[in-house]
Design a protein around this motif. Structure first.
Motif, mmCIF file in Angstrom:
data_model
loop_
_atom_site.group_PDB
_atom_site.id
_atom_site.type_symbol
_atom_site.label_atom_id
_atom_site.label_comp_id
_atom_site.label_asym_id
_atom_site.label_seq_id
_atom_site.Cartn_x
_atom_site.Cartn_y
_atom_site.Cartn_z
ATOM 1 N N ILE A 36 0.841 -1.194 0.000
ATOM 2 C CA ILE A 36 0.000 0.000 0.000
ATOM 3 C C ILE A 36 0.878 1.246 0.000
ATOM 4 O O ILE A 36 0.642 2.193 -0.760
ATOM 5 N N ILE A 37 1.911 1.248 0.828
ATOM 6 C CA ILE A 37 2.823 2.400 0.895
ATOM 7 C C ILE A 37 3.578 2.562 -0.419
ATOM 8 O O ILE A 37 3.717 3.684 -0.936
ATOM 9 N N VAL A 38 4.038 1.465 -1.008
ATOM 10 C CA VAL A 38 4.759 1.526 -2.283
ATOM 11 C C VAL A 38 3.862 2.094 -3.382
ATOM 12 O O VAL A 38 4.295 2.925 -4.185
ATOM 13 N N ILE A 39 2.616 1.683 -3.418
ATOM 14 C CA ILE A 39 1.683 2.207 -4.428
ATOM 15 C C ILE A 39 1.560 3.722 -4.273
ATOM 16 O O ILE A 39 1.657 4.471 -5.246
ATOM 17 N N GLY A 40 1.364 4.200 -3.055
ATOM 18 C CA GLY A 40 1.269 5.639 -2.811
ATOM 19 C C GLY A 40 2.538 6.384 -3.191
ATOM 20 O O GLY A 40 2.492 7.469 -3.767
ATOM 21 N N LEU A 41 3.692 5.787 -2.882
ATOM 22 C CA LEU A 41 4.970 6.420 -3.223
ATOM 23 C C LEU A 41 5.188 6.479 -4.733
ATOM 24 O O LEU A 41 5.689 7.485 -5.252
ATOM 25 N N PHE A 42 4.810 5.425 -5.440
ATOM 26 C CA PHE A 42 4.947 5.429 -6.898
ATOM 27 C C PHE A 42 4.073 6.521 -7.509
ATOM 28 O O PHE A 42 4.543 7.335 -8.305
ATOM 29 N N SER A 101 -4.931 -8.731 -10.699
ATOM 30 C CA SER A 101 -5.317 -8.910 -9.309
ATOM 31 C C SER A 101 -4.120 -9.215 -8.411
ATOM 32 O O SER A 101 -4.278 -9.667 -7.305
ATOM 33 N N SER A 102 -2.909 -8.980 -8.884
ATOM 34 C CA SER A 102 -1.730 -9.190 -8.064
ATOM 35 C C SER A 102 -0.888 -7.911 -8.053
ATOM 36 O O SER A 102 -1.135 -6.995 -8.807
ATOM 37 N N PHE A 103 0.098 -7.888 -7.198
ATOM 38 C CA PHE A 103 0.979 -6.728 -7.066
ATOM 39 C C PHE A 103 2.181 -6.928 -7.972
ATOM 40 O O PHE A 103 2.867 -7.933 -7.887
ATOM 41 N N SER A 104 2.459 -5.955 -8.846
ATOM 42 C CA SER A 104 3.574 -6.041 -9.781
ATOM 43 C C SER A 104 4.230 -4.666 -9.909
ATOM 44 O O SER A 104 3.553 -3.681 -10.185
ATOM 45 N N TYR A 105 5.549 -4.614 -9.712
ATOM 46 C CA TYR A 105 6.268 -3.347 -9.849
ATOM 47 C C TYR A 105 6.225 -2.836 -11.286
ATOM 48 O O TYR A 105 6.131 -1.637 -11.524
ATOM 49 N N LYS A 106 6.307 -3.740 -12.240
ATOM 50 C CA LYS A 106 6.255 -3.337 -13.647
ATOM 51 C C LYS A 106 4.907 -2.687 -13.956
ATOM 52 O O LYS A 106 4.847 -1.602 -14.544
ATOM 53 N N LEU A 110 4.031 1.360 -14.875
ATOM 54 C CA LEU A 110 3.237 1.770 -16.046
ATOM 55 C C LEU A 110 1.994 2.553 -15.632
ATOM 56 O O LEU A 110 1.649 3.555 -16.266
ATOM 57 N N LEU A 111 1.338 2.114 -14.579
ATOM 58 C CA LEU A 111 0.160 2.838 -14.091
ATOM 59 C C LEU A 111 0.543 4.223 -13.574
ATOM 60 O O LEU A 111 -0.173 5.203 -13.814
ATOM 61 N N ALA A 112 1.666 4.323 -12.869
ATOM 62 C CA ALA A 112 2.116 5.614 -12.341
ATOM 63 C C ALA A 112 2.451 6.578 -13.478
ATOM 64 O O ALA A 112 2.128 7.770 -13.407
#
Length: 189
Positions: A36-42, A101-106, A110-112
């Motif tokens: 959750i924190i990584v998503i917000g930071l990205f 439905s999974s967490f992926s940095y790639k 792209l979403l960011a």
């Protein structure tokens, strides 16, 4: 531009990231706190970087277009706002299908990038209006981070109820701010 307008721009720009975070909160099962924190930071980080890049690009051409800057600002914010409204019309099932439905940095990267492209144009607008970039990008980044985090938590609880309404609101806000800049530039107030 006053701090209130910058804050409204920050909220409007964060609506894409908020909507994606809402979807992620709804779709990713057993999401961990660090994710959750990584998503917000990205999302927050890209929303800081893109306006800076736009501002730098705008600084290179500002002198050439300074007399028509209010028109350019209006057009850019109008296009961004209309795009956000148009994107909100995409079928929710299609959005959920394209969102894994999974967490992926790639995928997150792209979403960011995708959700911060409009921030690049806003950075150009700040440059044309001769607005120093540090305070706006700080506000934009923090706002996006907080709204992304909030979106995930709401998505976990109520995501299916809200859908794309937040993107529509963000689009309308940007269009109204663009109109305000144009009217100020034309000397109406």
């Amino acid at each position: 531009m006053d701090i209130y307008s910058i804050f409204l721009i920050a909220i409007a720009l964060a609506m894409d990231a908020f909507s994606v975070s809402l979807t992620k909160g709804f779709i990713i099962k057993n999401i961990r706190i660090y994710q959750i924190i990584v998503i917000g930071l990205f999302f927050g980080g890209f929303q800081v970087g893109m306006p800076v890049l736009g501002w730098i690009a705008g600084e290179q051409i500002r002198e050439i277009v300074s007399s028509i800057a209010p028109y350019i600002a209006f057009i850019l914010l109008l296009i961004i706002g209309l795009k956000m409204i148009y994107d909100s019309a995409i079928d929710e099932e299609e959005k959920e299908e394209s969102s894994k439905s999974s967490f992926s940095y790639k995928e997150l990267t792209l979403l960011a990038i995708a959700t911060s492209i409009d921030a690049f144009a806003v950075g150009i607008t700040f440059s044309f209006l001769n607005i120093p970039i540090l305070i706006p990008v700080t506000i934009i980044g923090i706002t996006t981070f907080l709204l992304s985090e909030t979106g995930i938590f709401i998505g976990k609880k109520l995501g299916h109820l809200f859908g794309n309404k937040f993107e529509i609101i963000g689009g309308v806000i940007l269009i109204l701010l663009g109109l305000n800049i144009l009217l100020q530039g034309l000397g109406f107030y």
